[in-house]
Scaffold this motif. Structure first.
Motif, PDB file in Angstrom:
ATOM      1  N   LEU A  95       0.830  -1.206   0.000  1.00 15.15           N
ATOM      2  CA  LEU A  95       0.000   0.000   0.000  1.00 15.15           C
ATOM      3  C   LEU A  95       0.867   1.260   0.000  1.00 15.15           C
ATOM      4  CD1 LEU A  95      -2.863   0.910  -0.135  1.00 15.15           C
ATOM      5  CD2 LEU A  95      -3.025   0.753   2.360  1.00 15.15           C
ATOM      6  N   LYS A  96       2.015   1.209   0.638  1.00 13.16           N
ATOM      7  CA  LYS A  96       2.926   2.360   0.603  1.00 13.16           C
ATOM      8  C   LYS A  96       3.540   2.530  -0.783  1.00 13.16           C
ATOM      9  CE  LYS A  96       4.074   2.630   5.517  1.00 13.16           C
ATOM     10  NZ  LYS A  96       5.155   2.640   6.551  1.00 13.16           N
ATOM     11  N   GLN A  97       3.836   1.429  -1.459  1.00 12.68           N
ATOM     12  CA  GLN A  97       4.324   1.512  -2.848  1.00 12.68           C
ATOM     13  C   GLN A  97       3.261   2.149  -3.740  1.00 12.68           C
ATOM     14  OE1 GLN A  97       5.111  -2.757  -3.187  1.00 12.68           O
ATOM     15  NE2 GLN A  97       7.285  -2.321  -3.577  1.00 12.68           N
ATOM     16  N   LEU A  98       2.014   1.716  -3.560  1.00  8.40           N
ATOM     17  CA  LEU A  98       0.915   2.270  -4.346  1.00  8.40           C
ATOM     18  C   LEU A  98       0.711   3.755  -4.039  1.00  8.40           C
ATOM     19  CD1 LEU A  98      -1.586  -0.702  -3.971  1.00  8.40           C
ATOM     20  CD2 LEU A  98      -0.354  -0.055  -6.052  1.00  8.40           C
ATOM     21  N   THR A  99       0.991   4.155  -2.799  1.00 11.76           N
ATOM     22  CA  THR A  99       0.875   5.564  -2.419  1.00 11.76           C
ATOM     23  C   THR A  99       1.870   6.414  -3.203  1.00 11.76           C
ATOM     24  OG1 THR A  99       0.113   4.990  -0.184  1.00 11.76           O
ATOM     25  CG2 THR A  99       1.056   7.187  -0.498  1.00 11.76           C
ATOM     26  N   VAL A 100       3.095   5.908  -3.370  1.00 10.04           N
ATOM     27  CA  VAL A 100       4.101   6.626  -4.166  1.00 10.04           C
ATOM     28  C   VAL A 100       3.620   6.790  -5.605  1.00 10.04           C
ATOM     29  CG1 VAL A 100       6.452   6.533  -5.091  1.00 10.04           C
ATOM     30  CG2 VAL A 100       6.025   5.903  -2.710  1.00 10.04           C
ATOM     31  N   LEU A 101       3.006   5.751  -6.160  1.00 13.01           N
ATOM     32  CA  LEU A 101       2.489   5.836  -7.530  1.00 13.01           C
ATOM     33  C   LEU A 101       1.385   6.878  -7.643  1.00 13.01           C
ATOM     34  CD1 LEU A 101       2.326   2.071  -8.626  1.00 13.01           C
ATOM     35  CD2 LEU A 101       4.144   3.743  -8.993  1.00 13.01           C
ATOM     36  N   THR A 102       0.525   6.946  -6.624  1.00 14.98           N
ATOM     37  CA  THR A 102      -0.543   7.944  -6.639  1.00 14.98           C
ATOM     38  C   THR A 102       0.024   9.358  -6.592  1.00 14.98           C
ATOM     39  OG1 THR A 102      -2.140   6.459  -5.594  1.00 14.98           O
ATOM     40  CG2 THR A 102      -2.550   8.824  -5.379  1.00 14.98           C
ATOM     41  N   LEU A 103       1.006   9.588  -5.741  1.00 16.56           N
ATOM     42  CA  LEU A 103       1.634  10.908  -5.650  1.00 16.56           C
ATOM     43  C   LEU A 103       2.315  11.281  -6.964  1.00 16.56           C
ATOM     44  CD1 LEU A 103       3.224  10.650  -2.077  1.00 16.56           C
ATOM     45  CD2 LEU A 103       1.177  11.948  -2.738  1.00 16.56           C
ATOM     46  N   GLU A 105       1.408  10.519  -9.905  1.00 13.14           N
ATOM     47  CA  GLU A 105       0.454  10.755 -11.002  1.00 13.14           C
ATOM     48  C   GLU A 105       0.338  12.238 -11.322  1.00 13.14           C
ATOM     49  OE1 GLU A 105      -3.277   9.122  -9.894  1.00 13.14           O
ATOM     50  OE2 GLU A 105      -2.733   7.051 -10.335  1.00 13.14           O
ATOM     51  N   THR A 106       0.393  13.078 -10.300  1.00 19.02           N
ATOM     52  CA  THR A 106       0.135  14.505 -10.492  1.00 19.02           C
ATOM     53  C   THR A 106       1.364  15.386 -10.296  1.00 19.02           C
ATOM     54  OG1 THR A 106      -0.585  14.619  -8.174  1.00 19.02           O
ATOM     55  CG2 THR A 106      -2.288  14.309  -9.851  1.00 19.02           C
ATOM     56  N   ASN A 107       2.414  14.846  -9.698  1.00 18.20           N
ATOM     57  CA  ASN A 107       3.617  15.650  -9.453  1.00 18.20           C
ATOM     58  C   ASN A 107       4.853  14.851  -9.830  1.00 18.20           C
ATOM     59  OD1 ASN A 107       2.493  18.099  -7.965  1.00 18.20           O
ATOM     60  ND2 ASN A 107       1.681  16.431  -6.730  1.00 18.20           N
ATOM     61  N   LYS A 108       5.717  15.481 -10.596  1.00 18.41           N
ATOM     62  CA  LYS A 108       6.953  14.820 -11.009  1.00 18.41           C
ATOM     63  C   LYS A 108       8.132  15.172 -10.103  1.00 18.41           C
ATOM     64  CE  LYS A 108       4.830  12.719 -14.185  1.00 18.41           C
ATOM     65  NZ  LYS A 108       4.466  11.305 -13.908  1.00 18.41           N
ATOM     66  N   VAL A 109       7.899  16.086  -9.170  1.00 17.77           N
ATOM     67  CA  VAL A 109       8.900  16.394  -8.151  1.00 17.77           C
ATOM     68  C   VAL A 109       8.222  16.223  -6.797  1.00 17.77           C
ATOM     69  CG1 VAL A 109      10.454  18.119  -7.181  1.00 17.77           C
ATOM     70  CG2 VAL A 109      10.126  18.000  -9.659  1.00 17.77           C
ATOM     71  N   LEU A 110       8.624  15.179  -6.048  1.00 19.70           N
ATOM     72  CA  LEU A 110       7.997  14.857  -4.773  1.00 19.70           C
ATOM     73  C   LEU A 110       8.922  15.249  -3.631  1.00 19.70           C
ATOM     74  CD1 LEU A 110       6.625  11.304  -5.692  1.00 19.70           C
ATOM     75  CD2 LEU A 110       5.455  13.511  -5.857  1.00 19.70           C
ATOM     76  N   PRO A 111       8.563  16.251  -2.845  1.00 24.91           N
ATOM     77  CA  PRO A 111       9.401  16.665  -1.715  1.00 24.91           C
ATOM     78  C   PRO A 111       9.537  15.556  -0.671  1.00 24.91           C
ATOM     79  CG  PRO A 111       7.760  18.347  -2.257  1.00 24.91           C
ATOM     80  CD  PRO A 111       7.381  17.111  -3.008  1.00 24.91           C
ATOM     81  N   TYR A 112      10.692  15.463  -0.058  1.00 30.70           N
ATOM     82  CA  TYR A 112      10.914  14.463   0.979  1.00 30.70           C
ATOM     83  C   TYR A 112       9.905  14.616   2.117  1.00 30.70           C
ATOM     84  CZ  TYR A 112      15.411  12.727  -0.825  1.00 30.70           C
ATOM     85  OH  TYR A 112      16.395  12.127  -1.569  1.00 30.70           O
ATOM     86  N   ASP A 113       9.617  15.843   2.501  1.00 21.73           N
ATOM     87  CA  ASP A 113       8.699  16.071   3.620  1.00 21.73           C
ATOM     88  C   ASP A 113       7.318  15.495   3.324  1.00 21.73           C
ATOM     89  OD1 ASP A 113      10.685  17.366   5.013  1.00 21.73           O
ATOM     90  OD2 ASP A 113      10.053  19.382   4.408  1.00 21.73           O
ATOM     91  N   GLN A 114       6.849  15.671   2.101  1.00 20.88           N
ATOM     92  CA  GLN A 114       5.547  15.120   1.725  1.00 20.88           C
ATOM     93  C   GLN A 114       5.583  13.595   1.737  1.00 20.88           C
ATOM     94  OE1 GLN A 114       4.347  15.903  -2.324  1.00 20.88           O
ATOM     95  NE2 GLN A 114       2.211  15.331  -1.954  1.00 20.88           N
ATOM     96  N   PHE A 156       9.551   8.250 -14.402  1.00 19.60           N
ATOM     97  CA  PHE A 156       8.539   7.273 -14.846  1.00 19.60           C
ATOM     98  C   PHE A 156       7.839   6.708 -13.615  1.00 19.60           C
ATOM     99  CE2 PHE A 156       7.744   2.699 -14.870  1.00 19.60           C
ATOM    100  CZ  PHE A 156       6.719   2.610 -15.804  1.00 19.60           C
ATOM    101  N   ALA A 157       6.546   6.461 -13.745  1.00 16.72           N
ATOM    102  CA  ALA A 157       5.782   5.801 -12.692  1.00 16.72           C
ATOM    103  C   ALA A 157       4.724   4.918 -13.329  1.00 16.72           C
ATOM    104  CB  ALA A 157       5.130   6.826 -11.758  1.00 16.72           C
ATOM    105  N   ALA A 158       4.616   3.702 -12.845  1.00 15.26           N
ATOM    106  CA  ALA A 158       3.601   2.785 -13.366  1.00 15.26           C
ATOM    107  C   ALA A 158       2.212   3.325 -13.042  1.00 15.26           C
ATOM    108  CB  ALA A 158       3.794   1.401 -12.761  1.00 15.26           C
ATOM    109  N   GLY A 159       1.266   3.039 -13.907  1.00 15.38           N
ATOM    110  CA  GLY A 159      -0.094   3.517 -13.686  1.00 15.38           C
ATOM    111  C   GLY A 159      -0.863   2.639 -12.707  1.00 15.38           C
ATOM    112  N   ARG A 160      -1.813   3.264 -12.032  1.00 12.92           N
ATOM    113  CA  ARG A 160      -2.679   2.533 -11.113  1.00 12.92           C
ATOM    114  C   ARG A 160      -4.040   2.306 -11.753  1.00 12.92           C
ATOM    115  NH1 ARG A 160      -3.007   4.076  -4.934  1.00 12.92           N
ATOM    116  NH2 ARG A 160      -4.085   2.050  -5.108  1.00 12.92           N
TER     117      ARG A 160
END
Length: 259
Positions: A95-103, A105-114, A156-160
């Protein structure tokens, strides 16, 4: 075997397995599917009639868990954990892996804090180890960890699985993209047509200039030929230049004065 083919085989396996079970036995299939290290798509299992029939029964919690894995995140599970079964360690990881994929989907730069907030990670080292070992090595994302800027740059991120209502939005996005592409194609075609027209005009003007140059060359050649012939006639006529020269060098007779 590539990821897509592996996914397709696993989906087919669990769809057949769920179709052959009823009631509480389907719960065990759902737990197995959501714990599998290589499976990241669950909408086909959700669509199995025997799974859908869990709605409203004492086993409906397994259906809700499956929905979270199909469309939700770790935060969604925590928000409803009081009414859902406790997850196994492999399910938590999934579920945590899937959470990364969801994030992603909309942002290509993911802050560490988020990421640390969404994944319940307490330090950067733990987060980077998770991204590298559980996401990048698993083949579900590719990107660059930027320690200086404290972010993960997604390449790149796999689709959900598509969430309910997301298909219409996706169709609208694709329609907008198609309209933009059509307009761009028309613009390109117009520019090509303009360039072809300008090329033809350039060829025409160049031909006119070349024709004028040839006319001038011919005119100059004709004039030079006429001038040359005129000189020849002067030198070849009796009493012409040669006679004049002879007359010029001949001694002059003196005239005696008349008495």
């Amino acid at each position: 075997m590539d990821i897509e083919q592996k996914q397709a085989e696993l989906i087919d396996h669990f769809v057949k397995k769920a179709s052959a079970q009823v009631g509480s036995a389907i719960g065990a299939v759902i737990v197995e599917a959501t714990s599998h290290a290589s499976l990241f798509a669950f909408s086909e299992i959700l669509a199995v009639p025997t799974v859908a029939e869990l709605e409203g029964t004492e086993n409906s919690v397994y259906l809700e868990v499956l929905r979270v894995f199909a469309h939700g995140t770790w935060s969604d599970y925590k928000s409803n954990s009081g009414s859902l079964p406790q997850l196994l360690p492999d399910q938590v990881l999934k579920l945590k892996q899937l959470t990364v994929l969801t994030l992603a989907e909309t942002n290509k730069v993911l802050p560490y804090d988020q990421l640390m907030l969404e994944l319940d990670v307490t330090n950067v080292r733990e987060l980077e180890d998770f991204i590298i070992n559980e996401c990048i090595y698993a083949g579900i994302v590719r990107g660059k960890l930027d320690q200086l800027r404290r972010c993960f740059e997604v390449q790149f991120a796999a689709g959900r699985d598509l969430r309910p209502g997301q298909l219409g939005s996706m169709i609208q996005t694709l329609s907008n993209w198609l309209g933009t592409s059509d307009n761009l194609l028309i613009s390109i075609q117009e520019k090509i047509k303009w360039a072809d027209t300008m090329s033809e005009l350039d060829k025409k003007q160049r031909k006119e200039v070349e024709d004028k140059v040839e006319e001038v060359k011919k005119s100059v050649a004709v004039k030079a030929d006429l001038d040359f012939r005129g000189i020849e006639e002067i030198y070849s006529e009796p009493g012409g230049v040669m006679d004049y020269e002879e007359d010029r060098i001949r001694p002059k007779r003196r005239r005696h004065p008349l008495v």
